[in-house]
Enzyme design. Structure first.
Site, PDB file in Angstrom:
ATOM      1  N   GLU A 165      12.231 -34.226  -0.677  1.00 51.29           N
ATOM      2  CA  GLU A 165      11.779 -34.253   0.717  1.00 51.29           C
ATOM      3  C   GLU A 165      12.776 -35.089   1.526  1.00 51.29           C
ATOM      4  OE1 GLU A 165       7.714 -35.620   0.528  1.00 51.29           O
ATOM      5  OE2 GLU A 165       8.003 -36.823   2.311  1.00 51.29           O
ATOM      6  N   HIS A 183       1.849 -39.444  -5.645  1.00 52.71           N
ATOM      7  CA  HIS A 183       1.244 -38.186  -6.077  1.00 52.71           C
ATOM      8  C   HIS A 183       0.594 -38.291  -7.458  1.00 52.71           C
ATOM      9  CE1 HIS A 183       4.457 -35.939  -3.445  1.00 52.71           C
ATOM     10  NE2 HIS A 183       3.540 -36.544  -2.707  1.00 52.71           N
ATOM     11  N   ASN A 209       4.804 -31.139  -3.125  1.00 51.62           N
ATOM     12  CA  ASN A 209       3.736 -32.048  -2.703  1.00 51.62           C
ATOM     13  C   ASN A 209       2.387 -31.424  -3.075  1.00 51.62           C
ATOM     14  OD1 ASN A 209       6.122 -31.769  -0.889  1.00 51.62           O
ATOM     15  ND2 ASN A 209       5.458 -33.790  -0.295  1.00 51.62           N
TER      16      ASN A 209
END
Ligand code: FAE
Length: 551
Positions: free
Chosen positions: A407, A492, A530
């Site tokens: 990202e 995460h 994600n």
């Protein structure tokens, strides 16, 4: 291909987008998903009669532990099926302004609202130019939990809306070819045909207007990220988000109060972000069948003598101390406390004899989605901008060759840093396990920092090459003194009650009828991108089966 969710403006925009944009959801499937949500809204509810707040001694048909993605999907779909639902959330409601008139604190100025029961901030980027930037804050039930285990800090949202309150909003559907490795026992046709579209519609996913993105100051950092990725031959992909991109345009033009453009994110967005409070939870509440009890922490679930389950719940103060303990009987209990919250509860309840019939898979298969962070120092002629939107819109995709999706993240400090910053999601074989520690009365996780090495190696397949091409170097001042890699954390957490192992293939816990897991703990440690769209889509799939078969 991509889709837009701006009211009736629901159309494909293939002509205006690069072919490498992430998403494998077809238009027909997407509209099918939207229709399902709109249709669901039209179902008869009981808008006038909100069920009473949680009282000790109450008997409830369904109790949902946690108000994140899994919990919100469960509550909405159960309520639409006619079931009264009690949601129990340990964090705050986040519906009341603080002393400055705002509900949420800015990322650049953390205060009492920012951290869960800490007296000092624990910022993911802990240093700047080598100097520590953490500061003392009053102990409070703040929005971001930096939960410390051996070898890893797990960041999680606390409050009504769970992780949706603090996350970057990146709403990424994994590439279909990677799906069998993510959830091997789930039918991809059903996920990509029905449940991913339903999740995207329910979450209010939208794309940035690329013509605007190309010119606006606040995405200069991302354009620098694209230029450098492409010069090294890496695909640069735009990804959807749940932040209202039309709102951000107005922020940038100065016509509405600023949120993303003013650097709000990690401690909540006062405007613009479609958190679960504005999507699934708003719909759930509108049925009139869902009650949410904030500042209530579940501590025990055990079979009740007359059937169902006895749930013990501490109501807590903003200091984290219990005011009172409530005992509730529930016919069905949905564990949606997040990967860490659910895993900790189940591990404790099995070990301490409250739920002895849970199987040996409980607590196993925990992963960090291969998260690792790094920064790069750009040349003085490559500024990344003093104004950076906190909402990421794009990434570098080297999954096929290097096992990494990076990202392109902002560094919204308010000053020019000449830094490019990245959160990489990587392929890693390492999985941790939760266990009960009787001497401390806590649940431990056996993660080791060294287990991040495969993630660092994967990230280096991108950033070593970019540095070589650009003649640049890594930043060594963001995570300590001379420390390149942010390998001490994850945003995460996934796993700990794996689908089709600790549960059946729809989240029914083995050993007990009426107990379910419906959050990120079902997913075995990685989503390749994600995670929250996959968590939401899996919850949609599982609750549909549960409503059809178990009610
Ligand atoms: P979650 O959303 O964590 O909800 C669990 C809820 O249960 C929380 O509200 C807890 O307070 C509550 N809870 C826990 N224990 C108890 C208990 N004992 N009693 C009562 N309540 C309890 O779970 N993901 C993306 O896809 N895109 C992003 O851009 C992204 N950015 C992120 C940025 C940050 C800083 C962080 C921290 C996370 C980010 N994530 C992102 C991850 C995402 O938010 C996370 O995967 C989901 O929120 C997990 O959803 P769950 O439903 O599993």
């Amino acid at each position: 291909m991509f889709y837009s969710l701006n009211g009736e403006d629901l159309h494909m925009s293939e002509n205006t987008l690069p072919s490498n944009t992430f998403s494998s959801v077809s238009r027909r499937a997407f509209i099918a998903g939207t229709g399902s949500i709109l249709g669901a809204l039209a179902l008869p509810g009981r808008a006038a009669a909100t069920p009473p707040a949680l009282e000790s001694g109450a008997h409830v048909p369904a109790l949902v532990i946690g108000t994140g993605y899994g919990g919100s999907v469960a509550a909405l779909r159960l309520a639409q099926a006619g079931v009264d639902v009690q949601m129990v959330e340990m964090g705050m409601a986040w519906d009341t302004p603080g002393t400055d008139g705002k509900i949420f604190a800015n990322t650049t100025s953390p205060d009492y609202r920012s951290y869960w029961l800490r007296t000092r901030t624990k910022q993911p980027i802990s240093n700047f130019l080598g100097f520590p930037i953490d500061k003392d804050v009053p102990r409070y039930t703040g929005i971001l939990d930096a939960e410390q285990f051996s070898g890893i800090i797990v960041y999680q949202g606390r409050g009504v809306g769970g992780g949706s309150l603090v996350n970057g909003g990146m709403a990424v559907t994994p590439k279909r070819e990677n799906f069998p490795g993510i959830l091997p026992t789930v039918n991809p046709d059903e996920m990509y045909g029905t449940y991913y579209p339903r999740a995207n519609a329910g979450l209010g996913v939208n794309f940035v207007d690329q013509a605007w993105w190309e010119t606006v100051d606040c995405y200069q950092f991302a354009r620098v990220g694209r230029k450098q990725a492409q010069r090294s031959g890496f695909p640069f992909v735009f990804v959807p988000n749940v932040y209202d991109m039309d709102y951000m345009k107005q922020e940038s033009a100065g016509t509405v109060p600023k949120s993303a453009v003013a650097g709000e994110l990690l401690y909540g967005n006062n405007y613009g972000k479609k958190s679960l409070q504005k999507t699934y939870l708003a719909q759930a509440k509108a049925t009139g069948r869902v009650t949410i009890s904030a500042m209530h922490k579940v501590t025990s679930v055990a079979p009740a003598p007359g059937g169902g389950f006895t749930v013990l719940i501490d109501q807590i103060t903003t200091n984290g101390d219990p005011i009172t303990t409530k005992s509730v009987t529930a016919d069905k209990v949905f564990f949606a406390a997040g990967s860490v919250g659910t895993s900790k509860l189940l591990t404790k309840l099995k070990a301490t004899g409250a739920l002895p019939n849970l199987n040996g898979e409980v607590g196993k298969g925990w992963g960090d989605n291969g998260n690792v962070m790094c920064g790069r120092a750009n040349h003085i002629w490559d500024p990344t901008g003093s104004v950076q939107a906190s909402i990421p819109t794009a990434g570098i995709d080297n999954w096929t060759n290097g096992g990494v999706f990076a990202e392109v993240a902002p560094l919204p400090t308010g000053i020019e840093t000449w830094a490019s910053f990245y959160l990489s999601i990587t392929k890693t074989p390492n999985r941790g396990q939760f266990s009960w520690n009787a001497s401390t009365g806590q649940v431990d996780l056996n993660w080791q920092t060294a287990w991040k090495q495969p993630s660092i190696d994967a990230a280096k397949t991108i950033f070593d090459k970019i540095n070589a091409k650009e003649g640049t170097i890594y930043r060594t001042d963001l995570f300590g003194v001379y420390k390149v890699w942010g390998d001490h954390l994850t945003y995460h957490p996934l796993g700990g009650a794996i689908l089709d192992r600790a549960t059946d293939n729809y989240g029914r816990l083995q050993g007990y009828s009426g107990l379910y897991v419906i959050d990120g703990s079902l997913i075995p440690g990685s989503t390749t991108v994600n995670p929250f769209v996959t968590i939401t889509a899996l919850a949609e799939r599982n609750i549909e089966n549960i409503v059809a078969r178990d009610l």
